[in-house]
Design a protein around this motif. Structure first.
Motif, PDB file in Angstrom:
ATOM      1  N   THR A   1      -3.880  57.381 -14.406  1.00 31.33           N
ATOM      2  CA  THR A   1      -2.721  57.572 -15.270  1.00 31.33           C
ATOM      3  C   THR A   1      -1.462  57.807 -14.451  1.00 31.33           C
ATOM      4  O   THR A   1      -0.402  57.295 -14.762  1.00 31.33           O
ATOM      5  CB  THR A   1      -2.960  58.768 -16.208  1.00 31.33           C
ATOM      6  N   SER A   2      -1.595  58.623 -13.365  1.00 33.88           N
ATOM      7  CA  SER A   2      -0.450  58.900 -12.501  1.00 33.88           C
ATOM      8  C   SER A   2      -0.931  59.306 -11.109  1.00 33.88           C
ATOM      9  O   SER A   2      -2.086  59.697 -10.929  1.00 33.88           O
ATOM     10  CB  SER A   2       0.422  60.018 -13.088  1.00 33.88           C
ATOM     11  N   ILE A   3      -0.011  59.210 -10.146  1.00 37.19           N
ATOM     12  CA  ILE A   3      -0.276  59.654  -8.785  1.00 37.19           C
ATOM     13  C   ILE A   3       0.980  60.347  -8.267  1.00 37.19           C
ATOM     14  O   ILE A   3       2.097  59.865  -8.501  1.00 37.19           O
ATOM     15  CB  ILE A   3      -0.708  58.491  -7.863  1.00 37.19           C
ATOM     16  N   THR A   4       0.797  61.491  -7.615  1.00 35.02           N
ATOM     17  CA  THR A   4       1.890  62.223  -6.986  1.00 35.02           C
ATOM     18  C   THR A   4       1.624  62.221  -5.489  1.00 35.02           C
ATOM     19  O   THR A   4       0.510  62.536  -5.053  1.00 35.02           O
ATOM     20  CB  THR A   4       1.979  63.667  -7.523  1.00 35.02           C
TER      21      THR A   4
ATOM     22  N   ILE B   1      -3.981  62.814  -8.070  1.00 35.07           N
ATOM     23  CA  ILE B   1      -4.146  61.737  -9.041  1.00 35.07           C
ATOM     24  C   ILE B   1      -4.660  62.293 -10.357  1.00 35.07           C
ATOM     25  O   ILE B   1      -5.388  63.284 -10.386  1.00 35.07           O
ATOM     26  CB  ILE B   1      -5.074  60.611  -8.540  1.00 35.07           C
ATOM     27  N   VAL B   2      -4.251  61.649 -11.431  1.00 34.54           N
ATOM     28  CA  VAL B   2      -4.772  61.932 -12.769  1.00 34.54           C
ATOM     29  C   VAL B   2      -5.465  60.655 -13.212  1.00 34.54           C
ATOM     30  O   VAL B   2      -4.837  59.600 -13.311  1.00 34.54           O
ATOM     31  CB  VAL B   2      -3.659  62.332 -13.753  1.00 34.54           C
ATOM     32  N   THR B   3      -6.774  60.752 -13.445  1.00 34.84           N
ATOM     33  CA  THR B   3      -7.559  59.578 -13.812  1.00 34.84           C
ATOM     34  C   THR B   3      -7.516  59.347 -15.312  1.00 34.84           C
ATOM     35  O   THR B   3      -7.168  60.249 -16.084  1.00 34.84           O
ATOM     36  CB  THR B   3      -9.023  59.732 -13.357  1.00 34.84           C
ATOM     37  N   SER B   4      -7.893  58.150 -15.715  1.00 37.33           N
ATOM     38  CA  SER B   4      -7.928  57.799 -17.129  1.00 37.33           C
ATOM     39  C   SER B   4      -9.094  58.469 -17.841  1.00 37.33           C
ATOM     40  O   SER B   4      -9.054  58.708 -19.027  1.00 37.33           O
ATOM     41  CB  SER B   4      -8.058  56.288 -17.301  1.00 37.33           C
ATOM     42  N   SER B   5     -10.173  58.731 -17.092  1.00 39.06           N
ATOM     43  CA  SER B   5     -11.358  59.367 -17.653  1.00 39.06           C
ATOM     44  C   SER B   5     -12.044  60.160 -16.542  1.00 39.06           C
ATOM     45  O   SER B   5     -11.674  60.065 -15.386  1.00 39.06           O
ATOM     46  CB  SER B   5     -12.315  58.310 -18.209  1.00 39.06           C
TER      47      SER B   5
END
Length: 90
Positions: free
Chosen positions: A18-21, A49-53
């Motif tokens: 979903t996103s990466i910082t 990172i924020v994953t989709s699942s």
């Protein structure tokens, strides 16, 4: 968007996020879906990172919560183009 994280030893991650910082040389920055193309140098810091699942193949990462993971890096580069992010880390 698709993310690939590669180190000299192995591919650390490949999958949907979903996103990466990232820790850029001028400070941290975040990339979201449909971000403009970018190439940047990374410095020592934390990649988040924020994953989709929920993802089980993130063994080298520290789990923050159900879908958020972090990885400490020393340096690297990033390229974002056409919703595909490639991160080379050291």
């Amino acid at each position: 968007m698709i993310l690939e994280i590669v180190s000299p030893e192995a591919k650390l991650f490949s999958g949907e996020i979903t996103s990466i910082t990232l820790p850029g040389v001028d400070g941290s920055f975040q990339i979201l879906n449909n971000h403009a193309p970018i190439v940047s140098i990374l410095e020592k810091g934390v990649l988040k990172i924020v994953t989709s699942s929920t993802n089980e193949n993130l063994t080298k990462f520290n789990k923050v919560d159900g879908q958020t993971y972090t990885l400490n890096i020393n340096s690297g580069t990033i390229e974002m183009k056409d919703n595909k992010v490639i991160v080379l880390v050291d």
